[in-house]
Design an enzyme around this catalytic site. Sequence first.
Site, PDB file in Angstrom:
ATOM      1  N   TYR A   1      -1.888   0.801  10.069  1.00  0.00           N
ATOM      2  CA  TYR A   1      -2.087   0.072   8.823  1.00  0.00           C
ATOM      3  C   TYR A   1      -0.817   0.134   7.974  1.00  0.00           C
ATOM      4  CZ  TYR A   1      -4.037  -1.044   4.201  1.00  0.00           C
ATOM      5  OH  TYR A   1      -4.286  -1.588   2.958  1.00  0.00           O
TER       6      TYR A   1
ATOM      7  N   GLU B   1       0.434   3.559   1.854  1.00  0.00           N
ATOM      8  CA  GLU B   1       0.569   3.968   3.254  1.00  0.00           C
ATOM      9  C   GLU B   1       1.940   3.641   3.829  1.00  0.00           C
ATOM     10  OE1 GLU B   1      -1.732   5.221   5.739  1.00  0.00           O
ATOM     11  OE2 GLU B   1      -3.066   5.866   4.133  1.00  0.00           O
TER      12      GLU B   1
ATOM     13  N   SER C   1       0.827  -1.207   0.000  1.00  0.00           N
ATOM     14  CA  SER C   1       0.000   0.000   0.000  1.00  0.00           C
ATOM     15  C   SER C   1       0.857   1.250   0.000  1.00  0.00           C
ATOM     16  CB  SER C   1      -0.898  -0.003   1.250  1.00  0.00           C
ATOM     17  OG  SER C   1      -1.481   1.262   1.480  1.00  0.00           O
TER      18      SER C   1
END
Length: 331
Positions: free
Chosen positions: A146, A124, A122
């Site tokens: 996350y 992120e 991701s």
Amino acid sequence: MTRALITGIGGQDGSFLAELLLDAGYAVSGLVRPGALPYENLAAIENRIELHEADLLNQTSLAQALRAARPAEVYNLAAPSFVPASWEQPVQTAEFAAVGATSLLEAIRVVDPTIRFYQASSSEIFGEPAEMPQTEETPLAPLTPYGVAKAYAHFSARSYRQRYGLYACSGILYNHESHRRPLEFLPRKVAHGAAAISLGLEQELVLGDLDARRDWGYAGDYVRAMWLMLQQDEPEDYVVASGESHSVRELVQSAFAHVGLDWQQHVRVDPALQRGAAELHRLIGNPAKARAQLGWEAEVDFTRLVHLLVDADLERLHARSDEAATTMKRR
């Protein structure tokens, strides 16, 4: 016939990927948690796939599922996907997104190290990066639970590739949406709001920071990149993104314009919905490597994505209205 196993098959990405692989002639299996309920996203293909129960944190059950499914390719898409919720459940997020991925890699190493493995990474993992746009070489600096968990899984895939020679790669995917997202995801929330207001079913849409920006793409395009990664001669990691940044304001404008409404008459901003320090501002990906080496191109641009989302919610709301009317007539 190539066999594939997908964890998280009932989610947005898992269901799109399952359909893509079936169309390509694959035998598709899914890994689900014991006692899992039927998945709405799989309704159209439920008779064409096999489901195997397993716990990502249980090595024995994972090994049994791998032996039963006999996959040549494994796509690990199982993880909590709603980033804000990771602050409320950081331990659970770490267990499934980080430890779960490592557990699956270890099961593959033991059962059949020839299996090709895809890890859903991701954007992120980059946190608030120093460079824009980000590439596969951008240093990882996650800030959310996350993102931290995804970074752990990202490094695990890389370490199993280098230590054991596994064909393990990660797709660093930026935000990708579809009508299969729950309403808690912002693009779906906006699309549903515009559709419902246009039909007179709701009066207003309440949002947070209209200036927040994202690199948004279409999930159907992004799962194609996942598949392409496992068809290469050598395993590598790839950024999958649109390469464009759009604000929430642009998202709202496009959605409401699609139904012929002035968004400013129907949208109310509530500061309580803003993420504050948890908001990431600099995430925009450079998909040049995926384009050059995978031959991947996104087919759905930002405007078309928004229109697809709104049209899907219009259709869904019309269907509910028709069903309600039919029920009333029967009474």
